[in-house]
Structures are given as C-alpha cells and as structure tokens.
Design a protein around this motif. Structure first.
Motif, PDB file in Angstrom:
ATOM      1  N   ASP A 107       1.502  78.037 -26.577  1.00  0.00           N
ATOM      2  CA  ASP A 107       1.525  76.797 -25.793  1.00  0.00           C
ATOM      3  C   ASP A 107       0.164  76.097 -25.770  1.00  0.00           C
ATOM      4  OD1 ASP A 107       0.149  78.573 -24.289  1.00  0.00           O
ATOM      5  OD2 ASP A 107       1.497  78.554 -22.573  1.00  0.00           O
ATOM      6  N   GLN A 109      -2.521  76.643 -24.171  1.00  0.00           N
ATOM      7  CA  GLN A 109      -3.212  76.473 -22.885  1.00  0.00           C
ATOM      8  C   GLN A 109      -4.677  76.834 -23.064  1.00  0.00           C
ATOM      9  OE1 GLN A 109      -0.385  78.798 -20.266  1.00  0.00           O
ATOM     10  NE2 GLN A 109      -0.967  77.118 -18.925  1.00  0.00           N
ATOM     11  N   ARG A 207      -9.046  76.100 -19.145  1.00  0.00           N
ATOM     12  CA  ARG A 207      -7.630  76.329 -19.422  1.00  0.00           C
ATOM     13  C   ARG A 207      -6.846  75.048 -19.160  1.00  0.00           C
ATOM     14  NH1 ARG A 207      -3.926  80.622 -20.261  1.00  0.00           N
ATOM     15  NH2 ARG A 207      -2.119  80.592 -18.914  1.00  0.00           N
ATOM     16  N   ARG A 210       0.344  73.779 -20.210  1.00  0.00           N
ATOM     17  CA  ARG A 210       1.217  74.048 -21.327  1.00  0.00           C
ATOM     18  C   ARG A 210       1.511  72.749 -22.065  1.00  0.00           C
ATOM     19  NH1 ARG A 210       5.304  76.929 -23.290  1.00  0.00           N
ATOM     20  NH2 ARG A 210       5.053  79.140 -22.925  1.00  0.00           N
TER      21      ARG A 210
END
Ligand code: UDP
Ligand code: MG
Length: 338
Positions: A107, A109, A207, A210
């Motif tokens: 994803d 992230q 971070r 998604r």
C-alpha cells in the motif's frame, strides 16, 4: 577496481491489493530505474510481488505486468498464509539471486524515497537498515495508540524491538543467510532481525496513508500478531502468573490463620461476600493462567510439527515459465477468478 553494482530485490507481499497494485508497481519501477541509472544498483534488480493467496485479481495483474515490465516478477503462494510468512517466502526466494533485499508493504504507506537512503547505507557497509517512522499522523487514533501500547509492552517484557519500525527494511546477503537459520514456525521478523546483530543503521521517514483499499490487518489479525510476537519471544507472562500464584498462596496462609483465630474467638459471621469474591477472583486468575500456559503449549505445538511455512504455487522469479504455469497465468488472466 570495478565492483559490480549490487542486485537489489524489493519484496512486496500482496493480499487482495488489486486497487493499489498498478500504482505501486509504477512508483517502485521508477525508483529502480533511477537507482540503476545512477549505478547504485544493478540493472537486473527486481520487484518481487508475493501474492499471498489473494481472492481478487492481484495475481493476474502481477503476471500481466511481468510480461510488460522487466523489473516486475512474482511469486504466487498456494493460499493465504499471512503477511509475515508471505514476506519470508519472498525473502527466501530473493536470497537466491540478490545481494540485498528490501521489504515494503504493497500500500506504499512507507516512503519509497527512503529506498535511496537504504541503498546508500548498504554501500557504506551496513548489513541491516531499518526504516523508522517519524510520525504516524496518518494512522487512525486506534492504530496509533494500540501500536504504542504494543511497543511499550514488548519493551517491558524485554523483547528488543526497534521503535516505530515495521517491516520496511533492507537486509544484505549475510543478514539473509543468518535469517534463514532461524527455523521457527511463528515468524515475527521484527523480533528476529535485531537478534541477528550485524552492522545496522536506521533511516527515518514519514508514514503516509494507504494508497487505496483498506487495511488487511483487522483487529483479530492484529491481536493474534501481537500475541504471537509476545509468546514466541518471551516467557515473562508465564513467570508473572507463577509469581502471582506464590503471592496468593502466601496471602491465603495469612488469611487462613486470621480466620482460625476469629473462629476461636467466636467472631465468625456469614462470610458470603468474602467467599464469593475469592471464588471469582481465584477462578478468574486460574483460568487466565491456564489460558496463558495454553498459548505457550500452542506455540510449542506448532513449532514441534515443523511444518513448511508456505507453499509456492507459481514462481516467476527463478524459474522460466513452464507450459503449465503459462497456462495457469493465461487461465487466471482470461477467466479472472472463480
Ligand atoms: N498482507 C499479506 N497477507 C495478509 C495480510 C496482509 O500479504 O494476510 C500484506 C498486505 O497486502 C500489505 C501488507 O501485508 O502489503 C501490510 O498490510 P496492511 O497494509 O493492510 O496492514 P497495515 O498497514 O494496515 O498494518
Ligand atoms: Mg498498510
């Protein structure tokens, strides 16, 4: 002396990631292209997508992409085995050809631009590079607090984890060789990698959210992950219950003497409250203790069986396509899924 550039394989476990796959492949391909152009990595470097028994079109997307994009290759597991084992399947496979391997979630992230820093550290001689999150602003409040609690608990139990590091990391060939000597069935890579030792560095990044789709780690999986993490690394919970047991035994001795003296002095009363409280308290404690011991026995049970951790169905990474696997790909791309 002309040292050849290291061959890098980026391992990406994917479970029902059809929504993010194309974008992920595009972005990671761009990273590999740039790094190869700068001669930081070999032009034969690869993206190894591990399909962890997805129920959607993930595998057919991987297989199709691999025919168009020479960086992309795939490994299809026969069924869903979970993130850690899928990752391990990818690492085992990648080890056969690579000088270093980076693992990252599908994803994205984790920040792909940190990959360049990873490679630089590798060139400086580090065998292990941990990607560490600066902030978790984009994670939900629940995820953030539960993760913080988890790290704190692990720390208190004496399990050495790198704070705020998930499975975004670089492992050099030596680290991979060492890793393959850990034969445990309950793989918890975050706990094992620091045990390897070797020269390691950290790279910090932010971070993100998604790219698309939803988390493949619902609460149930998260709890089981945390439990395995603890029970496969620490016996502290068992010891805790032993101590409580001793303490209660001691306490009940004192209470017993007290009760006898009261009885002799003729001060006895109905005692229903204290009785019912102690029944529940002890019953609860015992059940909890038995449960925890059961967890360990469960862990031992899976370890002694020493079952293979995963089954590879199709391997585009090391094998040339056999007739059968070609049919398989065509089958999945043409018909889709069942
Ligand atoms: N994943 C997997 N098998 C599973 C569950 C997840 O391979 O059974 C993969 C998933 O495709 C993703 C990574 O593990 O690449 C992390 O999952 P996710 O991003 O959903 O977890 P979160 O970031 O929410 O903790
Ligand atoms: Mg994620």
């Amino acid at each position: 002396m002309n040292v050849p550039e290291p061959l890098l394989t980026i391992v990406i476990p994917c479970y029902n990631e059809e929504e993010v796959f194309s974008e992920t492949a595009r972005r990671l391909t761009a990273v590999l292209c740039d790094l190869a152009e700068e001669k930081l990595i070999s032009a034969d470097s690869k993206l190894l997508f591990v399909d962890d028994g997805s129920k959607d079109r993930t595998w057919s997307l991987i297989a199709m992409e691999s025919t168009k994009n020479h960086y992309v290759t795939g490994l299809k597991l026969a069924r869903n085995t979970g993130h850690q084992k899928a990752l391990l399947a990818g690492l085992d496979k990648a080890k056969q050809k690579s000088d270093c391997v980076i693992s990252i979630d599908a994803d994205l992230q984790d920040d792909v631009s940190a990959i360049r820093e990873f490679i630089k550290k590798y060139h400086e001689g580090y065998e292990i590079v941990y990607g560490v999150r600066h902030s978790r602003k984009t994670d939900t409040f629940f995820k953030r607090t539960s993760a913080a609690w988890f790290y704190r608990l692990m720390n208190q139990l004496g399990i050495r984890l790198v704070d705020n590091h998930a499975d975004f990391r670089l492992l050099g060939k030596r680290a991979l060789e060492e890793l393959s000597r850990y034969h445990e069935a309950n793989v918890f890579l975050r706990g094992i990698v620091p045990l390897i030792g070797l020269r390691s560095a950290k790279v910090f990044y932010d971070r993100k959210e998604r790219l698309a789709g939803e988390t493949k780690y619902p609460l149930k999986k998260m709890l089981s992950f945390a439990f395995h993490g603890i029970t496969s690394f620490s016996v502290a919970p068992i010891r805790f219950f032993t101590l409580i047991g001793f303490f209660l035994f001691f306490l009940s001795g004192i209470a017993g003497i007290y009760a006898i003296i009261q009885k002799m002095l003729g001060y006895t009363n109905a005692g229903w409250t204290s009785l019912i409280i102690s029944i529940w308290l002890l019953g609860g404690l015992q059940l909890m203790g038995i449960g925890i011991i059961g967890e360990y026995i469960g862990t031992i049970f899976t370890e002694v069986k020493n079952r293979p951790k995963y089954t590879v169905d199709i391997d585009l990474y090391t094998e040339r396509l056999t007739q059968r696997s070609r049919e398989n790909i065509q089958g999945t791309t043409a018909v889709g899924r069942e």
